[in-house]
Structure formats: C-alpha cells, structure tokens
Design a protein around this motif. Structure first.
Motif, PDB file in Angstrom:
ATOM      1  N   LYS A   1       0.834  -1.204   0.000  1.00 51.57           N
ATOM      2  CA  LYS A   1       0.000   0.000   0.000  1.00 51.57           C
ATOM      3  C   LYS A   1       0.872   1.259   0.000  1.00 51.57           C
TER       4      LYS A   1
ATOM      5  N   TYR B   1       2.703   1.601  -3.531  1.00 51.29           N
ATOM      6  CA  TYR B   1       1.845   2.044  -4.639  1.00 51.29           C
ATOM      7  C   TYR B   1       1.295   3.455  -4.409  1.00 51.29           C
ATOM      8  N   ASN B   2       1.031   3.796  -3.210  1.00 50.93           N
ATOM      9  CA  ASN B   2       0.514   5.146  -2.941  1.00 50.93           C
ATOM     10  C   ASN B   2       1.574   6.214  -3.234  1.00 50.93           C
ATOM     11  N   LYS B   3       2.821   5.879  -2.976  1.00 46.61           N
ATOM     12  CA  LYS B   3       3.902   6.843  -3.170  1.00 46.61           C
ATOM     13  C   LYS B   3       4.271   6.967  -4.638  1.00 46.61           C
TER      14      LYS B   3
ATOM     15  N   LYS C   1       0.940   8.098  -7.142  1.00 45.43           N
ATOM     16  CA  LYS C   1      -0.032   8.983  -6.521  1.00 45.43           C
ATOM     17  C   LYS C   1      -0.785   9.732  -7.608  1.00 45.43           C
TER      18      LYS C   1
END
Length: 348
Positions: free
Chosen positions: A182, A185-187, A190
C-alpha cells in the motif's frame, strides 16, 4: 418258671395229696409226712434258688407252715412288684423312644432348613462376587476411556494451538506485506490508477478460497487481503471447534466420573452386603454343625434306648402272662400248705 412248673406238676400234686392227708394215719405216719413236706420244700427251695426255703425245710414243725406261707407271700409280692416295675419300664421306654424320635424329626427339619439357608447364602455371595468383579472391570474400563479421552483432548488442543498460531502468523505476515505494498503504490503512483493483470501464480493453500480479482482493491493487494480474511475465518472456525470439543470433553468427563462414583458406591453397598452374608453363612454353618452333633447324640440315645428296651417291648405280654401264671401257682401252693396246717391242728 421252674418253680411254677414244679409246684403245679402231677408229682407235686401227688406229694401234697400224700402229705396233706396224714390226718388218716397215726402219729408216726404224720412225722413221715412232715418229713415228706420238708423234702418237698427243700426241692422247691433248690429249684427257686431260695436258701430261706431250704432252711425252713430242715426245721419243718407245726409253726413252720406259717414261715413257709410267709416266704410264698414274699415271692408273690416280689413277682407282682416285678410285674409292676416292668409295666413302668415299658411305659418309660415307649415315652422315651417316642420323644427321641420326635426330637430327631425336628432336628432333621432344622438340618434341612439350615442346609437350604447355606445354599441360598452361598449362591447370593457368588452372585455378589460376580457383580463386584463386573463393577470393578467397568470402572477400570471407564478410567481407561477417561485417560484416552484426556490424551485425545490434549492432542486436539495442541493441533488447535498450532492451527491458530499458523493462521495468526499468516495474517501478521500478509498484513505487513499488504501495508508495504500500500505504501509503495501510494507513493509511486499517486494520483494515477494502477492497471495490472491478475498474476499467474501457485494455487491457494488448502483451506483457502481460490484467488479472484477484487475490483475494489485490485490485483495483488486484493489477493493478499482475501488470504488474510480467509485466515481469520479459519481461525474463528478453529476456535469454535475447540470450544465445542472442550465442552464435549468436559461433559464426557463429568458423566464418566459420575458413573464411576455410582459404581464405587454400589461396590461399597454390595461389599457390605456380601460381608453380612458371609457372616450369616459362617453362623449358619456353625448352627448346622451343632445340629449334626445333636443328631448324633439323639442317634446314640436311640441306640441305648433300644438296647435297654427292645427285649421288654418284644416280650412284654409273654413275660406278664408268665408272671401271672407263676403267682397263681404260688397261691395254689400256699392254699395247699394252709390245708395241711389245718389238718395238723385237727390231728393234735
């Protein structure tokens, strides 16, 4: 008897006739007749084994007739007394033998009752012993089953602990992996959507559902989340199964212990009953032994009674009749002597 036979014989009758008719002869003949009487009395005395009559016969005079008659009276009295004594002896024998036989019948009845009691007590003790052996065997079986159930429960609990530990370890590991993914992938992406094909990989572990694409979470993270959810479900099911197994085990232990307690109580009761029966059996055997002793004593007494009584009982009527005849003969002899005495008095 020999005396009666002699006194009532033809020879004695002739002798008495010759002797007691001496009133028809002179004094010399009278002396001869007295001599004949003396001989007769001596002969009678020898036959009767009476030294008194023999002594009287040697001194027969006018007053000697009184002594002779007295001796005859004594003989008659003795015969009558013997007859009365024999009647009493017969009555005693009949009563004692009857009493002995009645007591023997009663003792044999007691003997049969005691033997029946001994058989009943022996069978009861045998039955109680078998029941006690059965109860002890059943308790041993229950204890074995209880031990095996405990061992099985311990093994099941260990398996449960291992299963829960594995599931929790899996959830922990996957949760960390999911958190890393998580963050990654969020970083990196974005503001952009991540398009990813479903990965081709190994089949899911046993107990887990097939991996399907989760449209809400997408690709790898969706698959990981599904595995975590399945692991938690598996853990919850294992916990519930453990609770059910533990409850069943505890119920089995309670029921088994209750059964063991009831059987132990029954053993106590039956053991007490058997002890009572064994005591009663010992007492009854002693009572039977005493009865056997009493029966032996009665048998000995019966033998002694028959030894003392059989002759009297078998010959009673004959002996009584013989004594009556003997008494009658002596009375006739006394009458003859009385007649001779009267004749001598008239002669003088």
């Amino acid at each position: 008897s020999e005396a009666l036979s002699f006194l009532t014989s033809d020879d004695a009758h002739d002798l008495f006739t010759r002797t007691f008719n001496f009133v028809q002869v002179d004094a010399t003949q009278g002396r001869q007749q007295r001599s004949d009487i003396a001989k007769m009395l001596a002969s009678v005395g020898h036959k009767l084994h009476s030294p008194e009559l023999v002594a009287l016969a040697s001194k027969v005079r006018l007053d000697a007739f009184t002594k002779v008659k007295k001796a005859i009276d004594d003989m008659i009295a003795k015969l009558l007394q013997d007859k009365e004594d024999e009647v009493k002896h017969k009555d005693y024998c009949v009563e004692e033998i009857n009493t002995n036989e009645r007591e023997n019948d009663l003792k044999n009845r007691d003997k049969a009752e005691k033997e029946a009691q001994i058989d009943t007590l022996t069978n009861t003790i045998h039955t109680l012993t078998k029941e006690l052996d059965t109860l002890k065997a059943e308790i041993a079986t229950l204890q074995t089953e209880l031990k095996r159930a405990g061992e099985d429960r311990e093994k099941e609990n260990k398996d449960f602990q291992d299963t829960v530990a594995d599931q929790r370890a899996t959830v922990k590991l996957l949760q960390k992996t999911l958190d890393v993914l998580k963050g990654f992938y969020n970083k990196k992406h974005k503001g952009a959507s991540l398009v990813q094909e479903d990965p081709a990989g190994p089949p899911p572990p046993p107990g887990f559902k097939s991996y399907k694409k989760n449209s809400g979470s997408g690709g790898v993270m969706g698959m990981i989340q599904q595995i975590i959810n399945d692991a938690k479900t598996e853990e919850a099911e294992a916990i519930q199964a453990e609770k059910d197994a533990q409850a069943a085990y505890e119920s089995f232990v309670k029921d088994t212990n209750d059964s063991i307690t009831a059987k132990n109580d029954s053993i106590v009761d039956k053991s007490a009953t058997r002890a009572d029966k064994e005591g009663a059996l010992t007492d009854t055997k002693k009572e039977l032994a005493n009865i056997m002793v009493e029966l032996e004593e009665l048998a000995n007494e019966n033998a002694d009674l028959h030894k003392a009584c059989d002759f009297t009982l078998k010959n009673f009527d004959t002996r009584q009749a013989a004594r009556d005849e003997e008494v009658e003969g002596l009375r006739e002899a006394k009458a003859a002597l009385s007649g001779a005495q009267l004749t001598l008095l008239q002669r003088k």
